[in-house]
Motif scaffolding. Structure first.
Motif, PDB file in Angstrom:
ATOM      1  N   CYS A  75      -1.326 -27.725 -13.709  1.00 27.44           N
ATOM      2  CA  CYS A  75      -1.258 -29.109 -14.504  1.00 27.44           C
ATOM      3  C   CYS A  75      -0.867 -28.825 -15.905  1.00 27.44           C
ATOM      4  O   CYS A  75       0.188 -29.102 -16.232  1.00 27.44           O
ATOM      5  N   THR A  76      -1.890 -28.303 -16.862  1.00 26.07           N
ATOM      6  CA  THR A  76      -1.470 -27.928 -18.130  1.00 26.07           C
ATOM      7  C   THR A  76      -0.652 -26.827 -17.898  1.00 26.07           C
ATOM      8  O   THR A  76      -0.727 -25.772 -17.277  1.00 26.07           O
ATOM      9  N   ASN A  96     -11.962 -26.093 -20.827  1.00 30.12           N
ATOM     10  CA  ASN A  96     -10.579 -26.261 -21.292  1.00 30.12           C
ATOM     11  C   ASN A  96     -10.583 -26.158 -22.880  1.00 30.12           C
ATOM     12  O   ASN A  96     -11.001 -26.976 -23.533  1.00 30.12           O
ATOM     13  N   HIS A 149      -8.327 -26.320 -24.879  1.00 32.29           N
ATOM     14  CA  HIS A 149      -7.367 -27.406 -25.354  1.00 32.29           C
ATOM     15  C   HIS A 149      -7.973 -28.714 -25.292  1.00 32.29           C
ATOM     16  O   HIS A 149      -7.423 -29.653 -25.563  1.00 32.29           O
ATOM     17  N   LYS A 150      -9.057 -28.892 -24.800  1.00 34.00           N
ATOM     18  CA  LYS A 150      -9.714 -30.344 -24.670  1.00 34.00           C
ATOM     19  C   LYS A 150     -10.967 -29.988 -25.737  1.00 34.00           C
ATOM     20  O   LYS A 150     -11.119 -30.423 -26.965  1.00 34.00           O
ATOM     21  N   GLU A 189     -10.307 -22.864 -12.817  1.00 29.14           N
ATOM     22  CA  GLU A 189     -10.994 -23.119 -11.442  1.00 29.14           C
ATOM     23  C   GLU A 189     -10.456 -22.265 -10.480  1.00 29.14           C
ATOM     24  O   GLU A 189     -11.369 -21.834  -9.746  1.00 29.14           O
ATOM     25  N   GLY A 224      -6.938 -24.925 -17.566  1.00 22.39           N
ATOM     26  CA  GLY A 224      -8.094 -25.181 -16.706  1.00 22.39           C
ATOM     27  C   GLY A 224      -7.917 -24.903 -15.374  1.00 22.39           C
ATOM     28  O   GLY A 224      -8.805 -24.518 -14.606  1.00 22.39           O
ATOM     29  N   ALA A 225      -6.804 -25.292 -14.664  1.00 19.12           N
ATOM     30  CA  ALA A 225      -6.527 -25.298 -13.134  1.00 19.12           C
ATOM     31  C   ALA A 225      -6.692 -23.554 -12.859  1.00 19.12           C
ATOM     32  O   ALA A 225      -7.216 -23.221 -11.984  1.00 19.12           O
ATOM     33  N   THR A 276      -6.497 -30.839  -9.706  1.00 17.77           N
ATOM     34  CA  THR A 276      -6.516 -29.608  -9.574  1.00 17.77           C
ATOM     35  C   THR A 276      -7.834 -29.202  -8.947  1.00 17.77           C
ATOM     36  O   THR A 276      -7.671 -27.775  -8.210  1.00 17.77           O
ATOM     37  N   ALA A 297     -14.031 -29.468 -17.698  1.00 23.95           N
ATOM     38  CA  ALA A 297     -13.046 -30.554 -18.697  1.00 23.95           C
ATOM     39  C   ALA A 297     -13.910 -31.511 -19.145  1.00 23.95           C
ATOM     40  O   ALA A 297     -13.414 -32.209 -20.208  1.00 23.95           O
ATOM     41  N   HIS A 346     -10.717 -34.166 -10.111  1.00 28.66           N
ATOM     42  CA  HIS A 346      -9.561 -34.119 -10.522  1.00 28.66           C
ATOM     43  C   HIS A 346      -8.722 -33.279  -9.718  1.00 28.66           C
ATOM     44  O   HIS A 346      -9.055 -32.500  -8.856  1.00 28.66           O
ATOM     45  N   SER A 352     -10.303 -37.970 -19.793  1.00 29.51           N
ATOM     46  CA  SER A 352     -10.509 -36.702 -19.005  1.00 29.51           C
ATOM     47  C   SER A 352      -9.497 -35.567 -19.858  1.00 29.51           C
ATOM     48  O   SER A 352      -9.353 -34.494 -19.605  1.00 29.51           O
ATOM     49  N   ASP A 389     -16.595 -27.681 -13.432  1.00 29.67           N
ATOM     50  CA  ASP A 389     -15.314 -28.102 -13.967  1.00 29.67           C
ATOM     51  C   ASP A 389     -15.550 -28.736 -15.400  1.00 29.67           C
ATOM     52  O   ASP A 389     -15.940 -29.654 -15.645  1.00 29.67           O
TER      53      ASP A 389
HETATM   54  C1  PLP Z   1     -11.661 -33.195 -14.754  1.00 29.24           C
HETATM   55  C2  PLP Z   1     -10.062 -32.264 -15.108  1.00 29.24           C
HETATM   56  N1  PLP Z   1     -10.316 -30.872 -14.452  1.00 29.24           N
HETATM   57  C3  PLP Z   1      -9.400 -30.076 -14.424  1.00 29.24           C
HETATM   58  C4  PLP Z   1      -8.404 -30.233 -15.276  1.00 29.24           C
HETATM   59  C5  PLP Z   1      -7.256 -29.406 -15.315  1.00 29.24           C
HETATM   60  O1  PLP Z   1      -7.103 -28.576 -16.430  1.00 29.24           O
HETATM   61  P1  PLP Z   1      -5.628 -28.167 -17.108  1.00 29.24           P
HETATM   62  O2  PLP Z   1      -4.938 -29.091 -17.170  1.00 29.24           O
HETATM   63  O3  PLP Z   1      -5.954 -27.400 -18.277  1.00 29.24           O
HETATM   64  O4  PLP Z   1      -5.134 -27.059 -15.958  1.00 29.24           O
HETATM   65  C6  PLP Z   1      -8.426 -31.400 -16.164  1.00 29.24           C
HETATM   66  C7  PLP Z   1      -7.281 -31.721 -17.210  1.00 29.24           C
HETATM   67  O5  PLP Z   1      -6.193 -31.963 -16.777  1.00 29.24           O
HETATM   68  C8  PLP Z   1      -9.403 -32.537 -15.948  1.00 29.24           C
HETATM   69  O6  PLP Z   1      -9.260 -33.503 -16.647  1.00 29.24           O
END
Ligand code: PLP
Lengths: 500, 460
Positions: free
Chosen positions: B340-341, A271, A273-274, A145, A141-142, A176, A249, A174, A80, A247
Motif C-alpha cells: 500500500c504505502t 505506522n 508515517h502516521k 502486518e 504498515g502492510a 492490507t 494504523a 483495511h 485512516s 493493526d
Molecule cells: C487501518 C490501516 N491498516 C493498514 C494500513 C497499511 O499501512 P501501509 O500503507 O503503511 O502499508 C493502513 C494505511 O494505509 C490503514 O489505514
C-alpha cells in the motif's frame, strides 16, 4: 478564492534538447579505452533520458510541485491516513551527514550512534505498545502486518500446531489486512460487524476453532469506534488457542492512553508515517515497526538490534535460530525511524498523550458538526463517541439529490481543502471518513464544515454542479475508465502509439 | 502541564479545547474515552524522557549521531546493491518541497497531478533503463522485489517452483526465502561455474521444466560478474514457459544491454544507487520492477501504477492511478500484493536524479565506476592479489583474501586505521573471508591506490 496552479507541463522527455546538461559528475581521468564489455552484452542504444540544463529541471519540478496538494497547503483529513504536520526539524535532522552516509554493511563499531538511536526508539515504541520487543525492519504498515502474522504462524508451527492457519478479521478491516494474511499463506475468516459497527461477539465465538491462528483487529476500529468488548474477545481467541494482532494504523487515538499489550494483544505494527509524523512522501516511504511480547520474540526477523550494557555497545544479533528470516534487504527505513525518534523526543512523556487527546477531540467535534448537515449521517450508530476518526455516509444525499460521496469529495478539493477518505471502510455506504488529527484547530474545522455546507447547498440547487466538480484544481475530473481502455503506462508506450 | 499544555505540534489552545468541549456538551476530553473499560486504561507514567525544545532536540540527536563514522570520512568500497552517491544540491532543494513530501498517496487525482505526473515519468525512466514498457511506481527495495517477482511469476504461470542464481546477495536470498513461504513455492538454487562465477548453463537448463514458474538471474551478479552466457538459458526457459526475472545493478545499464533486450520478462533492481537517495544506513530504498506490456500478465504486477488519461469534460491530458483492481484496497484477499504505502518520494528522487544526469551523466558515472574498479584490480594484480573469479565485471569484484574468521576483526581495524571500508565480507567455506569490493564514482585515483596499497601491507 482558491485556485490551484495549473501548467500545461509537458512530460520531462518532451522538454529536452540534445546536448544540454544539468550536472557534471566528478571527473574521471582514466582512459575510456579501458572499457571492455563482452560484445553480446554491450548496450547499443542509450536510454532515452531527457537533456536539460539545471534551471529547466528546476522549473519542471517546481511546476509539478505546485500542482500538488499537501498537508502544508491546508486541511487534509484523510481518514485512516493520519495526515499530521511533518515537523521541519525532523527533515533537517534526517539530512545530517552522520546519518545519510552510513552503509548498512559498515563495521558495527562505526555506527554506534545510529544504533543507539534505533535501540532507544525500539524501547519507546515497546513502551507505548505495552509489548516490549521491537523490530524496525518492516518498511511499511502492510509489511508490518505481514511480519506480525508471520510471527504468529511461526509460533504455532513451533508449538506443533501448524494446522492453525486461519486469521479472523472483521469486514471493516483495511484491505492490507486480508492481503497480508494471504501473503502469509493463511486463510482469511471474515466476520461481520454488528449494527453498532463493532465486532459481533457471537460471530467471533462461532469463528474460533482449533484452526484459529489469530484475530487481526485495529482498535479503535476503522469506524473510529472502540471495541469495548476487547477483553472478552481476546479471551475468546486465547481460549481457542489463537493470538491477537493489532493493526496500529489507528494508534493516534490511544497514544499513552491505552496500550495494546494491556488489551491482550500479542503483536502490533505501528505506522511511523502516521502516528509519529514522518512525511508520507506522496505515497511513501513509511515504516511499519513491529512490537511483540515474549512468546513471539524468538521469531522476530534477523538481525535484532541489541545493547550490551556492560560494554555500552550496540550490536546486531543474527544468532536467532527460530527467526522468520528477513522482510527487508537491510534493517528497514532508517531515515524514517530517525524522524519518528525525533518526534517522540520532542513531545516526550508529557506531550505524547496530548496528541491523542486533541486528535480525538477534533474528530468528535468535526463529526458532530458534520452529522447535522442535511444529507449526511453518521454510519452505524450516533449514540457513542468516536475516537480519532469517524465515518459519515452520504446515502441520504445520494438518494435525494443524486450526488454521491465522491461528488462531495470533488467539491471539497475544488475549495482548497482535501476530501476525507471516500468509500472506505467498505461496510459503510457512500463513506466519508474524516480524521482531522491534532494538526487542525477549531477554526480550521469550522471553516472546513462551512465549506462542506456551502458546497452541499450548491449541489442541492444544481446537482450537475456537483457532477462536474472539481473546477478549481489543476485539472477537471479525471476519466478513470479511459485510462483503462487506453492503457498508457510509460513514455515508451506513448512513443509507440505516436508511431502507429 | 495539565490542560494548559501547549506544544508546536498541537493545533489547539486551552481556549479552543474548551470551546469544542462546550459544543460537545462535555466537561473533559476524558469523557470521549468513557466507553473504554477502566481495567485496560493506561494509568501509569510512560517510561519516556521529558519533552525537548527544538534546540535541545537538535543537540541531543547530533551528539548521538556524532559517534558514527561515515562513508565521507572513510573511503567506502561497500556495495552489494546499494552505493554511496552524490545528490546534487538541486535534488534536495526539490525533495524538500513540502508539496511533494507532505502529501499522501494521490487518492484525489485532480489535486495531485504533480506527484502523479512525476510517478509516470519515473515509471518511464525505469522503462528506458531496463528496456521494458511498463514499470510500477515502486516496491520497498530490491530484496522484496525478488520476492514479489517470484510470486508474480507463479501467479502468471500457475506453477509453484522458482529457481534462482546462487550468485545472489545473501540479504536478497533471505527475503526471497521468507516471501515465498506463504505461497508455498519450492525454491531451488542454480549453481555457478567454479572458476568463472557465471551461472552454470547446463545445470540451469537441466533444472528448468514445466513445473518451474520462473528463474531469477542477477546481472551483474552478486560477485560483480557480467553474465554473458544467458542466451541458451533464456531460450530454454521460454521454450518451457518459464518466466525470466533479471535483477540488475541499475548503473550498469549505461554500459550493459538492458534485460528487456535479451529476453527478460521481468526486470527488477535497486533504485537507490541511481539517485533514489543517500545510503541512510540501508533505508529507505527503492525496488524497481518493470516488464514487457502484456494485457493479461501485466495485470499480475504488484503495487501502484500511474497511467496517462484525460479529463472527463475537457479531454485534457491527465494522470491517475490505474489498473487498481489488482490492489489490496479493492481486491483485498485476492490482491496481487499487500503493498500500500510504497517508496514514492524515493522514486521521485530517482527520477529527478536521472533527469539531472541525462544520458551523458548517466554514462559518465557508470564509466567512472567501471574504470575505478578496473584500476584497483590492476593495482592489486601488480602485487599478486587476485580476484576469486577472473570473468568480466562492472564495478564490483570479489577479492581473493581468505582471511580466517579469527583475523576478520583485526583486518577490519587495520583497514579502518587507513580510513577504508574494504568491502562486504563473503565466505565460500564458512571459515575464511573474501571481500566483495565495489567502486562508486566518488573515489579519486589516490583512494584507489591507497586501497591496493593497504591490501598489500596487510598481506605482509
Ligand atoms: C487501518 C490501516 N491498516 C493498514 C494500513 C497499511 O499501512 P501501509 O500503507 O503503511 O502499508 C493502513 C494505511 O494505509 C490503514 O489505514
Amino acid at each position: 478564492m482558491y485556485r490551484q496552479a495549473k501548467y500545461d507541463e509537458p512530460l520531462i522527455f518532451e522538454l529536452g534538447k540534445k546536448g544540454r546538461r544539468a550536472h557534471l559528475p566528478p571527473r574521471c581521468d582514466f582512459s575510456r579505452d579501458g572499457i571492455k564489455i563482452p560484445e553480446n552484452m554491450r548496450r547499443v542504444t542509450p536510454p532515452d533520458l531527457p537533456e536539460l540544463h539545471e534551471g529547466e529541471v528546476m522549473r519542471h519540478y517546481v511546476h509539478l510541485s505546485q500542482m500538488n496538494y499537501c498537508v502544508d497547503t491546508g486541511t487534509y483529513p484523510l481518514g485512516s491516513c493520519t495526515m499530521k504536520y511533518n515537523p521541519k526539524v525532523n527533515e533537517t535532522i534526517a539530512r545530517s551527514e552522520k546519518m545519510m552516509y552510513l552503509h548498512p554493511n559498515q563495521p558495527v563499531e562505526t555506527v554506534q550512534g545510529i544504533l543507539e538511536i534505533l535501540y532507544e526508539l525500539q524501547l519507546a515504541l515497546g513502551e507505548l505498545a505495552g509489548l516490549p520487543h521491537t523490530t524496525l525492519q518492516p518498511p511499511a504498515g502492510a509489511s508490518g502486518e505481514y511480519t506480525g502474522l508471520n510471527l504468529i504462524k511461526a509460533y504455532h508451527q513451533d508449538n506443533g500446531e501448524g494446522q492453525r492457519d486461519e486469521i479472523i478479521a472483521p469486514d471493516s478491516s483495511h484491505g492490507t489486512n486480508p492481503a497480508s494474511t494471504v501473503l502469509n499463506g493463511q486463510k482469511l475468516i471474515e466476520i461481520k460487524s454488528n449494527e453498532d459497527g463493532r465486532v459481533d461477539i457471537d460471530a467471533l465465538k462461532a469463528a474460533v476453532s482449533n484452526k484459529t491462528a489469530g484475530l487481526m483487529l485495529t482498535n479503535p476500529n476503522t469506524l473510529g469506534i472502540f471495541e469495548k468488548d476487547i477483553i472478552e474477545m481476546s479471551n475468546t481467541v486465547r481460549d481457542a488457542g489463537g493470538l491477537l494482532y493489532y493493526d496500529g494504523a489507528n494508534f493516534n487515538a490511544i497514544v499513552g492512553k491505552i496500550r495494546p499489550g494491556d488489551m491482550g494483544y500479542d503483536v502490533l505494527h505501528f505506522n511511523l508515517h502516521k502516528t509519529f509524523s514522518t512525511p508520507h512522501g506522496g505515497g511513501g516511504p513509511g515504516s511499519g515497526a513491529v512490537c511483540c511480547n515474549d512468546i513471539l520474540e524468538p521469531y522476530l526477523p534477523v538481525p535484532t538490534i541489541n545493547h550490551d550494557k556492560d560494554k555500552d555497545y550496540y550490536y546486531f544479533d543474527y544468532d536467532r535460530p527460530k527467526s522468520i528470516g528477513k522482510v527487508h534487504g537491510y534493517y528497514g527505513n532508517i531515515a524514517v525511524a530517525l524522524r519518528a525518534y525525533a518526534y517522540i523526543a520532542a513531545l516526550g512523556e508529557e506531550g505524547l498523550k496530548h496528541t491523542s487527546d486533541q486528535a480525538v477531540l477534533t474528530a468528535n467535534y468535526a463529526m458532530r458538526k458534520m452529522e447535522k448537515i442535511d444529507g449526511l449521517r453518521l454510519s452505524h450508530t450516533s449514540a457513542i463517541p468516536r475516537k480519532h476518526e469517524s465515518v459519515l455516509e452520504a446515502t441520504p444525499f445520494l438518494r435525494n439529490h443524486e450526488v454521491s460521496g465522491m461528488d462531495i469529495a470533488k467539491m471539497l478539493i475544488s475549495r482548497g481543502v482535501h476530501a476525507p477518505t471516500v468509500y472506505f471502510p467498505l461496510i459503510a455506504h457512500e463513506a466519508l471518513m474524516m480524521e482531522p488529527t491534532e494538526n487542525e484547530n477549531k477554526d480550521r474545522i469550522d471553516q472546513y464544515v462551512k465549506i462542506l455546507e456551502e458546497e452541499m447547498e450548491k449541489a442541492r440547487q444544481d446537482p450537475d454542479y456537483a457532477h462536474h466538480a472539481p473546477t478549481n484544481t489543476s485539472i477537471g475530473r479525471v476519466d478513470d475508465a479511459y485510462a483503462i481502455r487506453n492503457l498508457t503506462l510509460s513514455w515508451k508506450m506513448i512513443k509507440e502509439k505516436q508511431e502507429e | 502541564m495539565g490542560d494548559n499544555y501547549a506544544h508546536p505540534y498541537l493545533a489547539n489552545s486551552k481556549k479552543d479545547i474548551d470551546e469544542m468541549l462546550e459544543y460537545l456538551g462535555i466537561s473533559s476530553i476524558e469523557e470521549l474515552y468513557s466507553d473504554i473499560p477502566d481495567e485496560i486504561r493506561f494509568k501509569g507514567q510512560l517510561k519516556l524522557p521529558h519533552y525537548k525544545s527544538e534546540f535541545e532536540l537538535m543537540e541531543a540527536v547530533k551528539s548521538k549521531l556524532s559517534k558514527n563514522i561515515t562513508t565521507r570520512e572513510v573511503r567506502s568500497f561497500l556495495g552489494g546493491g546499494i552505493l554511496d552517491i552524490y545528490m546534487p544540491a538541486i535534488q534536495d532543494e526539490l525533495l524538500r518541497r513540502t508539496e511533494f513530501y507532505s502529501a499522501y498517496t494521490p487518492y484525489q487525482a485532480e489535486t495531485s497531478q504533480g506527484i502523479l505526473q512525476a510517478m509516470f515519468e519515473y515509471q518511464s525512466l525505469i522503462c528506458e533503463l531496463v528496456g521494458m514498457d511498463v514499470a510500477n511506481c515502486s516496491l520497498y527495495d530490491w530484496a522484496t522485489g525478488v520476492g514479489e517477482a517470484a510470486l508474480m511469476a507463479s501467479r502468471i504461470t500457475k506453477r509453484t517452483k522458482f529457481v534462482y542464481t546462487a550468485a545472489i546477495a545473501p540479504n536478497r536470498e533471505a527475503v526471497l526465502q521468507n516471501y515465498v513461504t506463504g505461497a508455498n513455492l519450492e525454491l531451488e538454487m542454480v549453481p555457478y561455474v567454479e572458476n568463472t562465477g557465471k551461472m552454470d548453463v547446463a545445470k540451469a537448463k537441466a533444472m528448468l521444466d514445466e513445473t518451474v514458474a520462473g528463474i531469477y538471474i542477477e546481472n551483474p551478479n552478486f560477485f560483480g560478474i557480467i553474465e554473458d552466457e544467458l542466451d541458451e538459458i533464456i531460450e530454454d526457459a521460454h521454450a518451457k514457459g518459464v518466466k525470466v526475472v533479471v535483477g540488475t545493478d541499475m548503473n550498469s545499464l549505461a554500459l550493459l544491454k538492458p534485460p528487456g533486450e535479451y529476453g527478460a520478462d521481468i526486470a527488477i533492481g535497486e533504485g537507490q544507487s541511481i539517485g533514489g537517495g543517500p545510503l541512510n544506513f540501508g533505508g529507505p530504498l527503492l525496488g524497481t520492477l518493470a516488464m514487457k506490456y502484456n494485457k493479461k500478465e501485466s495485470r499480475q504486477m504488484p503495487g501502484r501504477i500511474v497511467g496517462q488519461t484525460i479529463t472527463q469534460n475537457e479531454g485534457e491530458v491527465a494522470y491517475a492511478n490505474t489498473l487498481q483492481t489488482r490492489e489490496q484496497h479493492i481486491k483485498r484477499e485476492r490482491a496481487t500484493s499487500n503493498i500500500c504505502t510504497n517508496e514514492a518520494l524515493v522514486a521521485l528522487s530517482c527520477a529527478i536524479h536521472l533527469t539531472i544526469l541525462g544520458p551523458q551523466g548517466y554514462k559518465d558515472t557508470a564509466e567512472t565506476m567501471y574504470l575505478s574498479a578496473h584500476h584497483v584490480v590492476k593495482k592489486l594484480e601488480e602485487i599478486g592479489v587476485k580476484r576469486v573469479f577472473d570473468s568480466e565485471f562492472f564495478n564490483s569484484f570479489i577479492l581473493d583474501l581468505k582471511i580466517p574468521k579469527d583475523k576478520k576483526q583485526e583486518f577490519t581495524q587495520f583497514m579502518l586505521d587507513r580510513k577504508i571500508f574494504p568491502g562486504i565480507p563473503y565466505s565460500f567455506d564458512g571459515e575464511n573471508y573474501d571481500y566483495i569490493v565495489t567502486t562508486s564514482y566518488l573515489l579519486c585515483e589516490k583512494d584507489l591506490d591507497d586501497f591496493a596499497k593497504a591490501i598489500g601491507e596487510w598481506r605482509k
